[in-house]
Design an enzyme around this catalytic site. Structure first.
Site, PDB file in Angstrom:
ATOM      1  N   GLU A  35      13.368  -8.210 -18.208  1.00 29.87           N
ATOM      2  CA  GLU A  35      14.041  -9.299 -18.874  1.00 29.87           C
ATOM      3  C   GLU A  35      15.332  -9.027 -19.638  1.00 29.87           C
ATOM      4  O   GLU A  35      16.175  -9.673 -19.771  1.00 29.87           O
ATOM      5  CB  GLU A  35      13.068 -10.194 -19.361  1.00 29.87           C
ATOM      6  CG  GLU A  35      12.609  -9.787 -20.890  1.00 29.87           C
ATOM      7  CD  GLU A  35      11.255  -8.932 -20.656  1.00 29.87           C
ATOM      8  OE1 GLU A  35      10.735  -8.480 -21.584  1.00 29.87           O
ATOM      9  OE2 GLU A  35      10.936  -8.565 -19.341  1.00 29.87           O
ATOM     10  N   CYS A  49       5.288  -4.205 -20.310  1.00 30.64           N
ATOM     11  CA  CYS A  49       5.204  -3.603 -21.785  1.00 30.64           C
ATOM     12  C   CYS A  49       3.825  -3.804 -22.240  1.00 30.64           C
ATOM     13  O   CYS A  49       2.940  -2.873 -21.553  1.00 30.64           O
ATOM     14  CB  CYS A  49       6.242  -4.398 -22.785  1.00 30.64           C
ATOM     15  SG  CYS A  49       6.385  -3.607 -24.320  1.00 30.64           S
ATOM     16  N   HIS A 108      11.297  -3.323 -20.011  1.00 37.68           N
ATOM     17  CA  HIS A 108      11.380  -4.931 -19.973  1.00 37.68           C
ATOM     18  C   HIS A 108      12.400  -5.036 -19.028  1.00 37.68           C
ATOM     19  O   HIS A 108      13.723  -5.130 -19.294  1.00 37.68           O
ATOM     20  CB  HIS A 108      11.797  -5.154 -21.386  1.00 37.68           C
ATOM     21  CG  HIS A 108      10.938  -5.150 -22.480  1.00 37.68           C
ATOM     22  ND1 HIS A 108      10.002  -6.191 -22.792  1.00 37.68           N
ATOM     23  CD2 HIS A 108      10.577  -4.113 -23.470  1.00 37.68           C
ATOM     24  CE1 HIS A 108       9.359  -5.756 -23.840  1.00 37.68           C
ATOM     25  NE2 HIS A 108       9.536  -4.766 -24.202  1.00 37.68           N
TER      26      HIS A 108
END
Length: 212
Positions: free
Chosen positions: A193, A82, A191
């Site tokens: 995650e 990011c 992202h």
């Protein structure tokens, strides 16, 4: 193996740490750290974050982490996510601020009047799931299908001067670079995650990736 997750005062670090813990081999040390010496000692470095580019660059320099990040970019497997990806480039339109200039190129904002293929107005920021097309074969893509879905939250994106850096793209009004790779560095705008199985696979690949 020691993994350093660089903490320069940005958010989202704990969620990154939790996901990496899920895929890390036994015996792996995972540390969210704001100490340059810990980043220097790590075997692998993750450089995530979220927020405004001017604040993130200022915090990186204020904490003394810039030198450690530059060393990691040169010497060990390095994964930026990011705003971490954006900071690797020369300049950002967000706040008219210079980045680390690891890669030549700019960070630009989505136009406010862009539309999808049907002519419907697209919101800025792009927020939600989108497909990522892999532009180059790379060991970080192992086990991840071309066109896999990843999660995005961003108003700005990178435009590399060197097209050979582009490892992945998505379509949001136009084709947008969302992954770059060179030598021991891999970076994504999305992202991992927050990207379910595909994101877990990307972090797992990073922990076993040994750049040539």
């Amino acid at each position: 193996m020691r993994i350093a997750i660089v903490d320069y005062g940005s958010g989202n670090l704990r969620s990154v740490s939790k996901v990496v813990e899920k895929v890390a081999p036994l015996g792996t040390t995972i540390e969210v750290t704001a100490l340059p010496e810990n980043v220097m000692k790590a075997d692998r470095v993750i450089f995530p974050g979220q927020g405004a580019m001017p604040d993130c660059i200022a915090n990186l320099r204020r904490t003394g982490l810039e030198e450690a990040v530059r060393d990691a970019v040169k010497n060990k497997p390095f994964f930026a996510v990011c705003i971490g990806e954006q900071m690797l480039f020369t300049h950002s339109e967000e706040g008219d601020v210079g980045g680390l200039d690891i890669f030549k190129g700019n960070v630009v904002r989505f136009p406010s009047n862009q539309t999808d293929l049907s002519g419907a107005r697209l919101k800025v920021p792009q927020m939600g799931w989108n497909r990522v097309s892999q532009r180059i074969p790379h060991r970080m893509w192992n086990g991840i299908s071309d066109g896999a879905w990843f999660y995005f939250v961003h108003s700005y994106y990178v435009v590399p001067e060197d097209p050979s850096l582009i490892a992945g793209v998505t379509f949001y009004g136009k084709e947008v670079t969302v992954a770059v790779a060179k030598d021991n560095v891999f970076a994504t705008q999305f992202h991992p995650e927050k990207s379910a199985a595909a994101g877990l696979a990307l972090y797992a690949n990073f922990l076993t990736w040994n750049p040539d």
